[in-house]
Design a protein around this motif. Structure first.
Motif, short mmCIF file in Angstrom:
data_model
loop_
_atom_site.label_atom_id
_atom_site.label_comp_id
_atom_site.label_asym_id
_atom_site.label_seq_id
_atom_site.Cartn_x
_atom_site.Cartn_y
_atom_site.Cartn_z
N VAL A 1 48.27 -5.95 19.21
CA VAL A 1 47.12 -6.75 18.81
C VAL A 1 46.53 -7.36 20.07
O VAL A 1 47.25 -7.97 20.86
CB VAL A 1 47.53 -7.85 17.81
N ASN A 2 45.24 -7.17 20.28
CA ASN A 2 44.53 -7.72 21.44
C ASN A 2 43.29 -8.45 20.94
O ASN A 2 42.48 -7.87 20.22
CB ASN A 2 44.11 -6.61 22.41
N ASP B 1 35.29 -12.21 21.12
CA ASP B 1 34.47 -11.18 21.74
C ASP B 1 34.84 -9.81 21.17
O ASP B 1 34.01 -9.13 20.58
CB ASP B 1 34.65 -11.21 23.26
N THR B 2 36.09 -9.40 21.35
CA THR B 2 36.57 -8.14 20.79
C THR B 2 37.98 -8.35 20.26
O THR B 2 38.72 -9.21 20.74
CB THR B 2 36.61 -7.01 21.85
N ALA B 3 38.36 -7.55 19.29
CA ALA B 3 39.70 -7.61 18.73
C ALA B 3 40.11 -6.22 18.30
O ALA B 3 39.30 -5.44 17.79
CB ALA B 3 39.74 -8.57 17.54
N SER C 1 42.71 0.57 16.02
CA SER C 1 41.50 0.20 15.28
C SER C 1 40.87 -1.05 15.87
O SER C 1 41.56 -1.99 16.23
CB SER C 1 41.83 -0.08 13.81
N ALA C 2 39.55 -1.04 15.94
CA ALA C 2 38.82 -2.22 16.40
C ALA C 2 38.45 -3.06 15.20
O ALA C 2 37.99 -2.55 14.19
CB ALA C 2 37.56 -1.80 17.16
N ALA C 3 38.67 -4.34 15.29
CA ALA C 3 38.29 -5.26 14.22
C ALA C 3 36.85 -5.69 14.46
O ALA C 3 36.48 -6.05 15.57
CB ALA C 3 39.21 -6.47 14.22
#
Length: 144
Positions: free
Chosen positions: A66-67, A102-104, A109-111
């Motif tokens: 998770v990022n 900003d991004t997750a 997969s991108a949230a």
């Protein structure tokens, strides 16, 4: 047993709290303005505001990475207090911090539905002042 959504939400809340703590520890770095005004004998107001820089969040959730990357946020603080005598004062303080995600990503997969976070806090503080000149050291504590 927690679901993955609950675990991600828990980590987002922890990230918000950690971001708020870092902003407070850094003194809300950036373009900061601070003021203090006595408006009655013993009473005072204080406030500050500035930029909140939140570190990115990275952790493993099972087999998935998770990022979460945060935009630069903002925050402000205000307090109303009362000077009891030359040594003691008490105050009620409130703080607000907000930053967008900003991004997750979760695994590969991108949230895309994450909005951001907001942290609101309050505390009741007491201070022992050791001087009343240009340089006035103090010791304080609070509950919040």
């Amino acid at each position: 047993m927690h679901t993955r959504d609950e675990d991600v939400m828990t980590h987002r809340i922890l990230a918000a709290v950690a971001g708020f703590a870092m902003a407070v520890a850094a003194g809300t770095t950036g373009a900061s303005a601070q003021s203090s005004t006595d408006f009655l004998d013993g009473f005072y107001l204080s406030g500050s505001g500035g930029v909140g820089i939140v570190s990115d969040l990275e952790f493993d959730l099972g087999a998935n990475d998770v990022n979460i990357e945060f935009d630069t946020g903002f925050g402000f603080q205000g307090a109303v207090g009362y000077r009891i005598n030359k040594a003691w004062r008490v105050e009620l303080e409130g703080s607000y911090l907000s930053a967008d995600v900003d991004t997750a990503s979760f695994g590969t997969s991108a949230a895309t539905t994450l909005d951001g976070y907001t942290a609101i806090s309050g505390s009741l503080n007491a201070y022992l002042d050791f001087g009343n000149g240009t340089f006035s050291p103090y010791v304080g504590g609070g509950l919040g």
